[in-house]
Design an enzyme around this catalytic site. Structure first.
Site, mmCIF file in Angstrom:
data_model
loop_
_atom_site.group_PDB
_atom_site.id
_atom_site.type_symbol
_atom_site.label_atom_id
_atom_site.label_comp_id
_atom_site.label_asym_id
_atom_site.label_seq_id
_atom_site.Cartn_x
_atom_site.Cartn_y
_atom_site.Cartn_z
ATOM 1 N N HIS A 160 0.817 -1.216 0.000
ATOM 2 C CA HIS A 160 0.000 0.000 0.000
ATOM 3 C C HIS A 160 0.850 1.266 0.000
ATOM 4 O O HIS A 160 0.331 2.351 -0.265
ATOM 5 C CB HIS A 160 -0.941 -0.009 1.209
ATOM 6 N N ASP A 174 3.370 9.378 -0.857
ATOM 7 C CA ASP A 174 2.254 8.543 -0.408
ATOM 8 C C ASP A 174 1.976 7.466 -1.453
ATOM 9 O O ASP A 174 2.053 7.742 -2.655
ATOM 10 C CB ASP A 174 0.997 9.413 -0.231
#
Ligand code: F6P
Length: 487
Positions: free
Chosen positions: A157, A364
């Site tokens: 992720h 991110d």
């Protein structure tokens, strides 16, 4: 097909309860509908010489949620230590923050091995295992050690950094070699995937052909699966949430003033200091925005036992107070700063109440807040997303106002532009982003990954010997709810 999904953090709550972390919130609706068993940490540790796991099981939609107490002796070294003080900073390209002891690495491997033993209980001949995130890089290899031949996939992720950065993690070679026990490794973006294959080729000296790595474990497919959300469901939630008391109170308190919203875990990768500095700069450069545009920043505390997080929390609190002191008035507070979590339902309503969404991480993996902010908007009068070009979401949401989070002046100007953007432009940008969200949903992500995983091992599965479906009788187990047969 039986599916076992594994992640460190699981979502125990409902969308109406506070939830931390993008992964758990994103997985909840799809895992719930799939009939899978979702295995993760209970958040508790258990002492002593527990060789075998203590599992609490409860029903979750058509499947079950299994929560394990992790070994007390290794939990700190695993979670605060290797996972979040070595891997997390490296994965977010913060080599300067990498800290790891030999013991932490040992604990990380112990917990991965412990989880592998716990998973055997859920193994059936047609099981597929899908492991999530950086907490369990070596779990596939541990499962293979225990004789598991079923398909085992892994999805990361977070970002995957450049070779020189990951090489700062102690034991990187051994760990990444262990990852090749997975049949399929999924990344959020093509940059992440390329960084990984470049390491595997150059540092491990392995061949990669058409996205397939060949190693002593066999073959590993590496591919990109950008995670999505359910935009329609989120939009409905947002429209409904307008009447939620928290949302109505916020609206009333604004008195016609415009609002920007930021929602993040309190983490150095989220660029919160730079964001607050950009707002400070904006109010200095454009005093007309004082009183007419403010910021609601929700920063949910996270990993507080790690020094870098404690330091950030203090620094941020001081900075917010300085900025409020500088620009505030007796009847106006520029930044409302909250250190608590909110439910998805309330967040959806808060996003819709804000004319600007600020999602400006330094780095991110994807950042689902960006996608949720877009989905929550009123189609007739949508807000503007200000998005860091270093969030995975920027690949898809390219009609957001993209910013460099290191350029404070640039961000200040862009946020001011967002506050004054005319309706026609807002709608055009928003419609393009919604189209992207509809084309790449969480349901599609889930199905695509599993389809690719099934394909990687279909032949191996067909020839697999029969396996034990029952757990060893000695394992301590407590069941809650029906647990769809996992008792
Ligand atoms: O990949 C990031 C992630 O696993 C997300 O779930 C979330 O952003 C965060 O890390 C959760 O971290 P923690 O469980 O340590 O709060």
């Amino acid at each position: 097909m039986n599916l076992v999904v594994v992640s460190n953090r699981v979502a125990r709550g409902k969308v109406s309860e506070p939830m931390t972390g993008g992964l758990a919130a994103a997985l909840l609706p799809v895992v719930e509908n799939s009939g899978a068993i979702w295995v993760g940490s209970s958040g508790r540790v258990r002492d002593g010489s527990q060789k075998e796991p203590f599992v609490e099981i409860e029903a979750l939609g058509a499947g079950a949620l299994a929560m394990l107490d992790l070994p007390a002796a290794h939990y700190g070294g695993y979670y605060e230590g290797f996972a979040n003080s070595a891997l997390w900073p490296a994965l977010h390209s913060r080599s300067d923050l990498i800290l790891a002891s030999q013991d932490d690495y040992g604990s990380y491997r112990e917990v991965n091995a412990f989880m592998a033993r716990a998973l055997l209980r859920f193994r059936k001949p047609d099981t597929m295992f899908w492991i999530q995130d950086y907490h369990f890089l070596a779990l596939g290899a541990e499962l293979r050690e225990l004789g598991v031949t079923q398909p085992v996939g892994f999805f990361l992720h977070t970002p995957w950094p450049a070779r020189s950065v990951i090489a700062g993690v102690p034991h990187h070679g051994e760990l990444i070699e262990a990852m090749l026990a997975y049949d399929l490794i999924g990344f959020q973006t093509s940059d992440d995937c390329e960084n990984f294959t470049s390491y595997v080729q150059s540092d491990l000296g392995l061949a990669v052909r058409d996205g397939v790595v060949i190693s002593r474990h066999g073959t590993t497919q590496v591919a990109v699966f950008p995670i999505g959300i359910d935009p329609e469901k989120f939009a409905q939630q947002a429209a409904k949430a307008v009447s939620h008391p928290d949302v109505s109170r916020l609206r009333r308190s604004l008195n016609g003033e415009k609002l920007a919203i930021g929602v993040d875990r309190l983490d150095y990768s989220k660029g919160l200091i730079n964001r607050i500095n950009a707002f400070d700069r904006m109010w200095t450069l454009q005093p007309s925005l004082a009183r007419t545009a403010s910021l609601l920043q929700i920063a949910t505390p996270s990993r507080g036992a790690i020094e870098a997080y404690g330091n950030l929390q203090n620094e941020l609190a001081k900075l917010v107070s300085d900025v409020n002191g500088r620009h505030g008035e007796v009847d106006w507070t520029p930044i409302r700063y909250l250190n608590k979590g909110f439910s998805q339902t309330v967040l959806a309503g808060l996003y819709r109440a804000a004319q600007v969404g600020v999602v400006t991480p330094l780095h991110d993996g994807m950042n689902l807040v960006a996608k949720e902010y877009v989905a929550a908007q009123n189609p007739a009068d949508p807000g503007v997303l200000v998005l860091s070009k270093f969030a995975g979401a920027a690949n898809e949401l390219d009609t957001a106002l993209l910013v460099n989070p290191h350029d404070i002046d640039g961000m200040a100007r862009t946020i001011a532009t967002a506050f004054s953007m005319p309706l026609a432009e807002r709608r055009m940008r928003w419609e393009a982003m919604m189209a992207r969200l509809r084309a790449s949903t969480i349901q599609g992500w889930f199905a695509d990954f599993l389809e690719a995983l099934r394909e990687t091992r279909s032949e191996v599965c067909a020839s697999a010997p029969p396996l034990l479906a029952e757990p060893p009788a000695s394992w301590p187990l407590r069941s809650v709810g029906t647990g769809a047969g996992y008792r």
